[in-house]
Motif scaffolding. Sequence first.
Motif, PDB file in Angstrom:
ATOM      1  N   SER A  11       0.831  -1.212   0.000  1.00 28.33           N
ATOM      2  CA  SER A  11       0.000   0.000   0.000  1.00 28.33           C
ATOM      3  C   SER A  11       0.862   1.258   0.000  1.00 28.33           C
ATOM      4  O   SER A  11       0.547   2.237  -0.693  1.00 28.33           O
ATOM      5  N   ILE A  12       1.951   1.226   0.765  1.00 23.42           N
ATOM      6  CA  ILE A  12       2.858   2.377   0.791  1.00 23.42           C
ATOM      7  C   ILE A  12       3.491   2.585  -0.585  1.00 23.42           C
ATOM      8  O   ILE A  12       3.591   3.714  -1.085  1.00 23.42           O
ATOM      9  N   GLY A  15       1.000   4.020  -2.942  1.00 26.14           N
ATOM     10  CA  GLY A  15       0.776   5.417  -2.582  1.00 26.14           C
ATOM     11  C   GLY A  15       1.880   6.334  -3.091  1.00 26.14           C
ATOM     12  O   GLY A  15       1.612   7.416  -3.623  1.00 26.14           O
ATOM     13  N   SER A  18       1.551   6.801  -6.767  1.00 28.88           N
ATOM     14  CA  SER A  18       0.493   7.762  -7.097  1.00 28.88           C
ATOM     15  C   SER A  18       0.970   9.193  -6.908  1.00 28.88           C
ATOM     16  O   SER A  18       0.636  10.081  -7.695  1.00 28.88           O
ATOM     17  N   ARG A  19       1.777   9.439  -5.878  1.00 35.49           N
ATOM     18  CA  ARG A  19       2.288  10.810  -5.659  1.00 35.49           C
ATOM     19  C   ARG A  19       3.295  11.183  -6.750  1.00 35.49           C
ATOM     20  O   ARG A  19       3.307  12.323  -7.230  1.00 35.49           O
ATOM     21  N   SER A  48       0.989   8.081   2.427  1.00 35.10           N
ATOM     22  CA  SER A  48       0.722   6.696   2.055  1.00 35.10           C
ATOM     23  C   SER A  48       0.881   5.761   3.260  1.00 35.10           C
ATOM     24  O   SER A  48       0.137   4.781   3.390  1.00 35.10           O
ATOM     25  N   ALA A  52      -1.968   3.286   4.710  1.00 35.86           N
ATOM     26  CA  ALA A  52      -1.667   1.853   4.696  1.00 35.86           C
ATOM     27  C   ALA A  52      -1.902   1.181   6.044  1.00 35.86           C
ATOM     28  O   ALA A  52      -2.297   0.008   6.099  1.00 35.86           O
ATOM     29  N   VAL A 117      -3.107  10.609  -2.171  1.00 37.62           N
ATOM     30  CA  VAL A 117      -2.145   9.552  -1.852  1.00 37.62           C
ATOM     31  C   VAL A 117      -2.662   8.692  -0.704  1.00 37.62           C
ATOM     32  O   VAL A 117      -2.605   7.455  -0.744  1.00 37.62           O
ATOM     33  N   MET A 118      -3.182   9.351   0.332  1.00 36.79           N
ATOM     34  CA  MET A 118      -3.688   8.621   1.501  1.00 36.79           C
ATOM     35  C   MET A 118      -4.866   7.728   1.117  1.00 36.79           C
ATOM     36  O   MET A 118      -4.952   6.568   1.554  1.00 36.79           O
ATOM     37  N   THR A 120      -5.535   6.513  -1.934  1.00 39.37           N
ATOM     38  CA  THR A 120      -5.042   5.431  -2.796  1.00 39.37           C
ATOM     39  C   THR A 120      -4.432   4.312  -1.968  1.00 39.37           C
ATOM     40  O   THR A 120      -4.699   3.122  -2.182  1.00 39.37           O
ATOM     41  N   SER A 121      -3.619   4.685  -0.998  1.00 37.19           N
ATOM     42  CA  SER A 121      -2.986   3.701  -0.121  1.00 37.19           C
ATOM     43  C   SER A 121      -4.032   2.967   0.718  1.00 37.19           C
ATOM     44  O   SER A 121      -3.952   1.745   0.901  1.00 37.19           O
TER      45      SER A 121
END
Length: 302
Positions: A11-12, A15, A18-19, A48, A52, A117-118, A120-121
């Motif tokens: 997940s991190i 994230g 994505s950033r 992220s 996560a 970002v948060m 997405t993660s």
Amino acid sequence: MESYIVSIIVSIIVGIISRTYMMRIDHRQYPSYPQGFLSHITLGLIASSLGAVAVPALATKEFGAVTFLSLAAQQFRDVRNLERQSLDNIEPTELVPRGTAYIEDIAKAFEARNYMVMLTSLITSIAMNLSRILKAEQKLQVVTGVIIGIASMLVLKKLLTRQLIREIAEVRPAKISFDGPLLTINDVIIMNIGLKGSRKIYEERGIAVEIIPKGSSASATLSNIGQRQAIQHQAATQLGIRKDIDEPDFTPLARRNPHNGNLVMALIPMEPNVDLLVDVVKKTPVLETCRRKPRGKNLKEK
């Protein structure tokens, strides 16, 4: 516990991807390279990480860890304030300023991207943990999480994409002329150019555009001073400008035609290219703080 660690790591990583995907050092030169780039990637890592760990924290009943999400919101608001302050500090160094509306728009964009970002993660983590609950193999969990995470990244990117001037208006080359000392563009008076030398430069090297709004909402948006400043700044930074300190004659000004709401703007670039000016104006972002939607019986909304 091992499956939680895997979901957190994946997940991190998604994230951070994505950033990075949202980070673009373009013609606006913001964020600057490399200091600004590094600081935003670091903030993306923090965001992220927060997204996560939320699901594993709830699953293991570590409810205290979830409170970090609320602290993150405050932290990202502080990031927005820092971005605004940084741009405000360098604003006096610009020959053609961005304007407060453009600065606020940039600051809000960077705050929103941290939330992206948060999210997405967090979505990646949820997908992986749901796969684990359904007894999927770990490899399949990772693949599922990555696919859903990337899909959510693309959707959020689409939602955060700002409109451009070309979506709300037509941009056409315009004609520069003088009525005595008055600089006019398509018969709209721009300003008084008292020096003959300056008028000669406009006639020889000046280029101009007319921006025609596609409806009443677009007209109201383009009438906003902050939006006009953004257009002027984009044109000056992209084409270069024949202006130095204390040379107001060569400052680009976007004026509004009071009869039809069209905008006109003249510029003395380093390399005259009216087609490039048209393209730059078309690709100028529509500032969120400047968007207007007037109401009325006969108004056609756009």
